[in-house]
Motif scaffolding. Structure first.
Motif, PDB file in Angstrom:
ATOM      1  N   ALA A  62       0.833  -1.204   0.000  1.00 63.66           N
ATOM      2  CA  ALA A  62       0.000   0.000   0.000  1.00 63.66           C
ATOM      3  C   ALA A  62       0.866   1.252   0.000  1.00 63.66           C
ATOM      4  O   ALA A  62       0.550   2.238  -0.684  1.00 63.66           O
ATOM      5  N   ALA A  63       1.963   1.216   0.741  1.00 63.21           N
ATOM      6  CA  ALA A  63       2.876   2.366   0.756  1.00 63.21           C
ATOM      7  C   ALA A  63       3.521   2.562  -0.613  1.00 63.21           C
ATOM      8  O   ALA A  63       3.713   3.705  -1.058  1.00 63.21           O
ATOM      9  N   LEU A  64       3.832   1.473  -1.302  1.00 64.56           N
ATOM     10  CA  LEU A  64       4.377   1.591  -2.659  1.00 64.56           C
ATOM     11  C   LEU A  64       3.358   2.197  -3.619  1.00 64.56           C
ATOM     12  O   LEU A  64       3.722   2.997  -4.489  1.00 64.56           O
ATOM     13  N   PHE A  65       2.102   1.822  -3.476  1.00 67.78           N
ATOM     14  CA  PHE A  65       1.052   2.442  -4.302  1.00 67.78           C
ATOM     15  C   PHE A  65       0.984   3.947  -4.036  1.00 67.78           C
ATOM     16  O   PHE A  65       0.874   4.742  -4.959  1.00 67.78           O
ATOM     17  N   ALA A  66       1.043   4.327  -2.764  1.00 74.08           N
ATOM     18  CA  ALA A  66       0.987   5.744  -2.420  1.00 74.08           C
ATOM     19  C   ALA A  66       2.214   6.485  -2.964  1.00 74.08           C
ATOM     20  O   ALA A  66       2.094   7.604  -3.470  1.00 74.08           O
ATOM     21  N   LEU A  67       3.386   5.869  -2.893  1.00 77.50           N
ATOM     22  CA  LEU A  67       4.593   6.497  -3.435  1.00 77.50           C
ATOM     23  C   LEU A  67       4.522   6.634  -4.950  1.00 77.50           C
ATOM     24  O   LEU A  67       4.976   7.635  -5.509  1.00 77.50           O
ATOM     25  N   LEU A  95      -3.324  10.900  -8.364  1.00 69.46           N
ATOM     26  CA  LEU A  95      -4.218  11.226  -7.257  1.00 69.46           C
ATOM     27  C   LEU A  95      -4.978   9.991  -6.788  1.00 69.46           C
ATOM     28  O   LEU A  95      -5.119   9.764  -5.584  1.00 69.46           O
ATOM     29  N   VAL A  96      -5.420   9.183  -7.721  1.00 70.88           N
ATOM     30  CA  VAL A  96      -6.129   7.945  -7.367  1.00 70.88           C
ATOM     31  C   VAL A  96      -5.213   7.009  -6.582  1.00 70.88           C
ATOM     32  O   VAL A  96      -5.594   6.473  -5.541  1.00 70.88           O
ATOM     33  N   PHE A  97      -3.982   6.832  -7.057  1.00 72.45           N
ATOM     34  CA  PHE A  97      -3.034   5.962  -6.361  1.00 72.45           C
ATOM     35  C   PHE A  97      -2.661   6.520  -4.992  1.00 72.45           C
ATOM     36  O   PHE A  97      -2.532   5.770  -4.023  1.00 72.45           O
ATOM     37  N   LEU A  98      -2.464   7.828  -4.914  1.00 76.21           N
ATOM     38  CA  LEU A  98      -2.071   8.437  -3.645  1.00 76.21           C
ATOM     39  C   LEU A  98      -3.178   8.329  -2.605  1.00 76.21           C
ATOM     40  O   LEU A  98      -2.937   7.909  -1.466  1.00 76.21           O
ATOM     41  N   VAL A  99      -4.392   8.657  -2.973  1.00 78.04           N
ATOM     42  CA  VAL A  99      -5.514   8.578  -2.034  1.00 78.04           C
ATOM     43  C   VAL A  99      -5.826   7.126  -1.680  1.00 78.04           C
ATOM     44  O   VAL A  99      -5.991   6.779  -0.509  1.00 78.04           O
ATOM     45  N   GLY A 100      -5.879   6.273  -2.688  1.00 77.20           N
ATOM     46  CA  GLY A 100      -6.162   4.857  -2.435  1.00 77.20           C
ATOM     47  C   GLY A 100      -5.081   4.189  -1.609  1.00 77.20           C
ATOM     48  O   GLY A 100      -5.372   3.468  -0.647  1.00 77.20           O
ATOM     49  N   GLY A 101      -3.817   4.425  -1.953  1.00 74.26           N
ATOM     50  CA  GLY A 101      -2.712   3.848  -1.194  1.00 74.26           C
ATOM     51  C   GLY A 101      -2.664   4.374   0.227  1.00 74.26           C
ATOM     52  O   GLY A 101      -2.421   3.626   1.173  1.00 74.26           O
ATOM     53  N   GLY A 102      -2.929   5.669   0.388  1.00 79.49           N
ATOM     54  CA  GLY A 102      -2.954   6.252   1.734  1.00 79.49           C
ATOM     55  C   GLY A 102      -4.066   5.667   2.584  1.00 79.49           C
ATOM     56  O   GLY A 102      -3.870   5.388   3.782  1.00 79.49           O
ATOM     57  N   ALA A 103      -5.229   5.459   1.983  1.00 78.71           N
ATOM     58  CA  ALA A 103      -6.346   4.863   2.717  1.00 78.71           C
ATOM     59  C   ALA A 103      -6.029   3.422   3.114  1.00 78.71           C
ATOM     60  O   ALA A 103      -6.343   2.999   4.236  1.00 78.71           O
ATOM     61  N   LEU A 104      -5.394   2.686   2.214  1.00 82.81           N
ATOM     62  CA  LEU A 104      -5.027   1.309   2.537  1.00 82.81           C
ATOM     63  C   LEU A 104      -3.953   1.245   3.617  1.00 82.81           C
ATOM     64  O   LEU A 104      -3.975   0.355   4.477  1.00 82.81           O
ATOM     65  N   ALA A 152      -3.591   3.483   6.017  1.00 84.09           N
ATOM     66  CA  ALA A 152      -4.286   3.809   7.262  1.00 84.09           C
ATOM     67  C   ALA A 152      -5.089   2.610   7.766  1.00 84.09           C
ATOM     68  O   ALA A 152      -5.054   2.289   8.961  1.00 84.09           O
ATOM     69  N   LEU A 153      -5.788   1.953   6.882  1.00 81.59           N
ATOM     70  CA  LEU A 153      -6.564   0.775   7.254  1.00 81.59           C
ATOM     71  C   LEU A 153      -5.671  -0.337   7.795  1.00 81.59           C
ATOM     72  O   LEU A 153      -5.966  -0.948   8.830  1.00 81.59           O
ATOM     73  N   GLY A 154      -4.566  -0.586   7.115  1.00 80.13           N
ATOM     74  CA  GLY A 154      -3.637  -1.612   7.565  1.00 80.13           C
ATOM     75  C   GLY A 154      -2.984  -1.269   8.890  1.00 80.13           C
ATOM     76  O   GLY A 154      -2.769  -2.141   9.735  1.00 80.13           O
ATOM     77  N   ALA A 155      -2.664   0.010   9.095  1.00 81.55           N
ATOM     78  CA  ALA A 155      -2.047   0.423  10.352  1.00 81.55           C
ATOM     79  C   ALA A 155      -3.016   0.243  11.519  1.00 81.55           C
ATOM     80  O   ALA A 155      -2.624  -0.224  12.596  1.00 81.55           O
ATOM     81  N   VAL A 156      -4.273   0.599  11.309  1.00 81.56           N
ATOM     82  CA  VAL A 156      -5.279   0.408  12.367  1.00 81.56           C
ATOM     83  C   VAL A 156      -5.431  -1.078  12.679  1.00 81.56           C
ATOM     84  O   VAL A 156      -5.486  -1.474  13.853  1.00 81.56           O
ATOM     85  N   ARG A 157      -5.476  -1.899  11.653  1.00 85.28           N
ATOM     86  CA  ARG A 157      -5.603  -3.343  11.865  1.00 85.28           C
ATOM     87  C   ARG A 157      -4.367  -3.906  12.582  1.00 85.28           C
ATOM     88  O   ARG A 157      -4.492  -4.751  13.482  1.00 85.28           O
ATOM     89  N   LEU A 158      -3.174  -3.434  12.211  1.00 82.19           N
ATOM     90  CA  LEU A 158      -1.953  -3.894  12.841  1.00 82.19           C
ATOM     91  C   LEU A 158      -1.917  -3.514  14.318  1.00 82.19           C
ATOM     92  O   LEU A 158      -1.565  -4.332  15.167  1.00 82.19           O
ATOM     93  N   VAL A 159      -2.298  -2.287  14.616  1.00 79.88           N
ATOM     94  CA  VAL A 159      -2.352  -1.859  16.021  1.00 79.88           C
ATOM     95  C   VAL A 159      -3.369  -2.702  16.793  1.00 79.88           C
ATOM     96  O   VAL A 159      -3.121  -3.120  17.927  1.00 79.88           O
ATOM     97  N   GLY A 160      -4.499  -2.988  16.174  1.00 78.28           N
ATOM     98  CA  GLY A 160      -5.510  -3.818  16.818  1.00 78.28           C
ATOM     99  C   GLY A 160      -5.001  -5.219  17.108  1.00 78.28           C
ATOM    100  O   GLY A 160      -5.256  -5.783  18.171  1.00 78.28           O
ATOM    101  N   ILE A 161      -4.274  -5.784  16.173  1.00 77.91           N
ATOM    102  CA  ILE A 161      -3.723  -7.131  16.371  1.00 77.91           C
ATOM    103  C   ILE A 161      -2.672  -7.136  17.465  1.00 77.91           C
ATOM    104  O   ILE A 161      -2.636  -8.011  18.324  1.00 77.91           O
ATOM    105  N   LEU A 162      -1.770  -6.139  17.423  1.00 82.19           N
ATOM    106  CA  LEU A 162      -0.683  -6.122  18.402  1.00 82.19           C
ATOM    107  C   LEU A 162      -1.157  -5.829  19.821  1.00 82.19           C
ATOM    108  O   LEU A 162      -0.573  -6.339  20.770  1.00 82.19           O
ATOM    109  N   THR A 163      -2.191  -5.009  19.961  1.00 82.72           N
ATOM    110  CA  THR A 163      -2.679  -4.710  21.309  1.00 82.72           C
ATOM    111  C   THR A 163      -3.548  -5.836  21.847  1.00 82.72           C
ATOM    112  O   THR A 163      -3.614  -6.044  23.053  1.00 82.72           O
TER     113      THR A 163
END
Length: 81
Positions: A17-22, A57-66, A68-79
Motif C-alpha cells: 500500500a505504501a508503494l502504491f501511495a509512493l 491522485l487515485v493511487f495516492l488517495v487509495g494507497g494512503g487509505a489502505l 491507514a486501514l492496515g495500520a489500524v488493523r496492525l495496532v488492533g492485532i498487536l494490542t
C-alpha cells in the motif's frame, strides 16, 4: 490463527500500500515524465500529463487509505495479542 501468523501478511500489505501511495506521489510530482513512461505508440489517444496527475491522485488517495486501514488493523492485532 495466531497473532504472529497475521502480522507478516499485514506488514506485507502495508508495504504494498505504501508503494502504491509512493507511485501516486511520483505521478503527481512528475506528470510530464510519467506521461512519457506510460505512453503507448499504438494508443488511440495520447497519455497526457493531466491523465498522469489524475492517476497519481487515485493511487495516492487509495494507497494512503489502505495504509491507514492496515495500520489500524496492525495496532488492533498487536494490542489484542
Amino acid at each position: 490463527m495466531t497473532t504472529e501468523s497475521e502480522v507478516v501478511p499485514l506488514v506485507l500489505f502495508l508495504a504494498l500500500a505504501a508503494l502504491f501511495a509512493l507511485l501516486g506521489l511520483f505521478l503527481l510530482l512528475r506528470p510530464d515524465r510519467s506521461a512519457e513512461f506510460f505512453a503507448d505508440e499504438d494508443a488511440h489517444r495520447r497519455f497526457r500529463a493531466r491523465d498522469a496527475r489524475a492517476l497519481g491522485l487515485v493511487f495516492l488517495v487509495g494507497g494512503g487509505a489502505l495504509v491507514a486501514l492496515g495500520a489500524v488493523r496492525l495496532v488492533g492485532i498487536l494490542t489484542a495479542g
